[in-house]
Design an enzyme around this catalytic site. Sequence first.
Site, PDB file in Angstrom:
ATOM      1  N   ASP A 199       0.822  -1.201   0.000  1.00 19.94           N
ATOM      2  CA  ASP A 199       0.000   0.000   0.000  1.00 19.94           C
ATOM      3  C   ASP A 199       0.870   1.271   0.000  1.00 19.94           C
ATOM      4  O   ASP A 199       1.824   1.374   0.797  1.00 19.94           O
ATOM      5  CB  ASP A 199      -0.864  -0.043   1.272  1.00 19.94           C
ATOM      6  CG  ASP A 199      -2.026   0.912   1.248  1.00 19.94           C
ATOM      7  OD1 ASP A 199      -2.888   0.771   0.381  1.00 19.94           O
ATOM      8  OD2 ASP A 199      -2.062   1.817   2.107  1.00 19.94           O
ATOM      9  N   GLU A 243      15.209 -13.249   0.872  1.00 19.61           N
ATOM     10  CA  GLU A 243      15.624 -14.315   1.813  1.00 19.61           C
ATOM     11  C   GLU A 243      14.879 -15.613   1.507  1.00 19.61           C
ATOM     12  O   GLU A 243      15.277 -16.686   1.941  1.00 19.61           O
ATOM     13  CB  GLU A 243      15.271 -13.920   3.269  1.00 19.61           C
ATOM     14  CG  GLU A 243      16.101 -12.801   3.843  1.00 19.61           C
ATOM     15  CD  GLU A 243      15.470 -12.220   5.129  1.00 19.61           C
ATOM     16  OE1 GLU A 243      14.549 -12.860   5.708  1.00 19.61           O
ATOM     17  OE2 GLU A 243      15.900 -11.124   5.535  1.00 19.61           O
TER      18      GLU A 243
HETATM   19  C1  GLC Z   1      -4.383   2.886  -0.610  1.00 18.07           C
HETATM   20  C2  GLC Z   1      -5.523   1.910  -0.576  1.00 18.07           C
HETATM   21  C3  GLC Z   1      -6.750   2.625  -0.101  1.00 18.07           C
HETATM   22  C4  GLC Z   1      -6.487   3.123   1.287  1.00 18.07           C
HETATM   23  C5  GLC Z   1      -5.240   4.001   1.319  1.00 18.07           C
HETATM   24  C6  GLC Z   1      -4.789   4.208   2.722  1.00 18.07           C
HETATM   25  O1  GLC Z   1      -4.552   3.877  -1.543  1.00 18.07           O
HETATM   26  O2  GLC Z   1      -5.696   1.323  -1.841  1.00 18.07           O
HETATM   27  O3  GLC Z   1      -7.889   1.811  -0.122  1.00 18.07           O
HETATM   28  O4  GLC Z   1      -7.582   3.843   1.746  1.00 18.07           O
HETATM   29  O5  GLC Z   1      -4.164   3.401   0.661  1.00 18.07           O
HETATM   30  O6  GLC Z   1      -4.289   3.004   3.252  1.00 18.07           O
END
Ligand code: GLC
Length: 501
Positions: A199, A243
């Site tokens: 993310d 790893e």
């Molecule tokens: C990313 C995710 C989204 C989330 C954001 C914060 O963009 O895809 O759904 O709200 O990160 O984690």
Amino acid sequence: MTWWRDAVVYQIYPRSFRDSDGDGVGDLEGVRSQLDYLVWLGVDTLWLSPIYPSPMRDFGYDVADYTDVDQLFGSLEQFDQLVYDAHAKGLRILLDWVPNHTSDEHPWFSQSRASRDNQRRSWYVWRDAREDGSPPNNWVSAWKGESAWTWEGDTEQYYLHCFLESQPDLNWANVDVREAMHDTLRFWLDRGVDGFRMDVVHLLGKDLDVDDPDDLRALSHVPLNDVPVTHQYLRGIRSVLDEYGGERLSVGEVYLLDPHRVAAYYGDGDELHLSFNFASLYTPWDSLAWRQLIATTEAAMNGVGAWPTWVMSNHDNVRVATRLGGDGRRVRAAMTLLLTLRGTPFIYAGEELGLPDAYIPPDRAVDPGGRDGCRSPIPWSPGELHGWPATPWLPFVEGASRFSVETQRGDPTSILNFTRTLLDLRRGDDALRRGDVDDLEASEGLLRFIRRFDGRRVMVLVNFSMAPREVDIVGRLLLSSEAGGRVGRVAPGEAQIVELS
Ligand code: GLC
């Protein structure tokens, strides 16, 4: 050749996929019960949006424990069973790893906010107020356009959150944070996951010393945080994956809309294996715009030996059927592009059904980012609950029966069967999976390119216009998105795949 270059990734938003226990929220057993559907469809890698314990303010992207499963979704044992069964069926599993921020209910943050001298204070980003009491800089957080800083009266400092105030940003400059987060990767790698979707990884490094920017539109912190030290963190993350023998994948969410900047996140082959390239979500349905996007992406990725990815929608954006509109023609053409461009495609669950966004009445809206429409539950069958044992957490799309898996499986002309045929063709065709992109052209609404591999040339043609287009080519039609397609004439809205003689 690494497996992910051949893979087709299918994104599952677990809450909305399939409910096994009747609480109206999808779960791991629900996913496990549909593995045969996914094998039938012809995808090979599943990415699960977050399943960790979470207060769900951002529906799982606010993690309270990186090494467990939220009871809403099931248990660790059920997760192990899912991985086991998926592997037995030839499917790989990617988890969604959220390294930039935790939930404010994560024990790390409880400690960090407790006092200025807590040993975890510097695990998050704390700063003093400016002299007039205002936040340390003018950055805004996502969605509401409010300050990215929240004041904590008890310890008299601000903490940074690029997203909700309940999602404090971790301080990756702290080596203890990096090591703790590396261990969370190892936890799941030891359980056999095949990799991670990561993310907002472009946000990990923070340059808090830059002057206040003038342009503060939504997510304007993105350009600010595309800073060099992030690449060092990504190399650290990559070495954890390495790893495990080089077969575990990282796909980064790099929300920068310039493919050249995205390409930098592959490093020297020592950072991300793959990165999303979201420019497609902002490209109008226009042949010249798509030609430009493909050319730029090819140049950017080839320039650094990086392998591209393609995406048409996800849980944060309007679904492709809604974005493009129309009667399904454009969706079929878009699916053709997605599955014939050079790179690893990502299909968002429901895209294979041509599912549009659902209308969400104001009293059912739950997401702080206004993204409920694209998270509407998957309709499995006609009838009232569409295969769900109880009313799901979000409304179904209008006409859900028509879009349902069961209805479409029985209709040879459905988008579902078209997608399955496309996936089957791609799987058996080296040119479509691995070939170079050549002769990319767009004129009069017609986009075309050739995938070339080992002497074979496969041409993809997409007619973005409302008029038929004649083309002077000779070859064999492998697939058309419309009934009655023929080589030499591309109907309005039609996409064709032609093996040139
Ligand atoms: C990313 C995710 C989204 C989330 C954001 C914060 O963009 O895809 O759904 O709200 O990160 O984690």
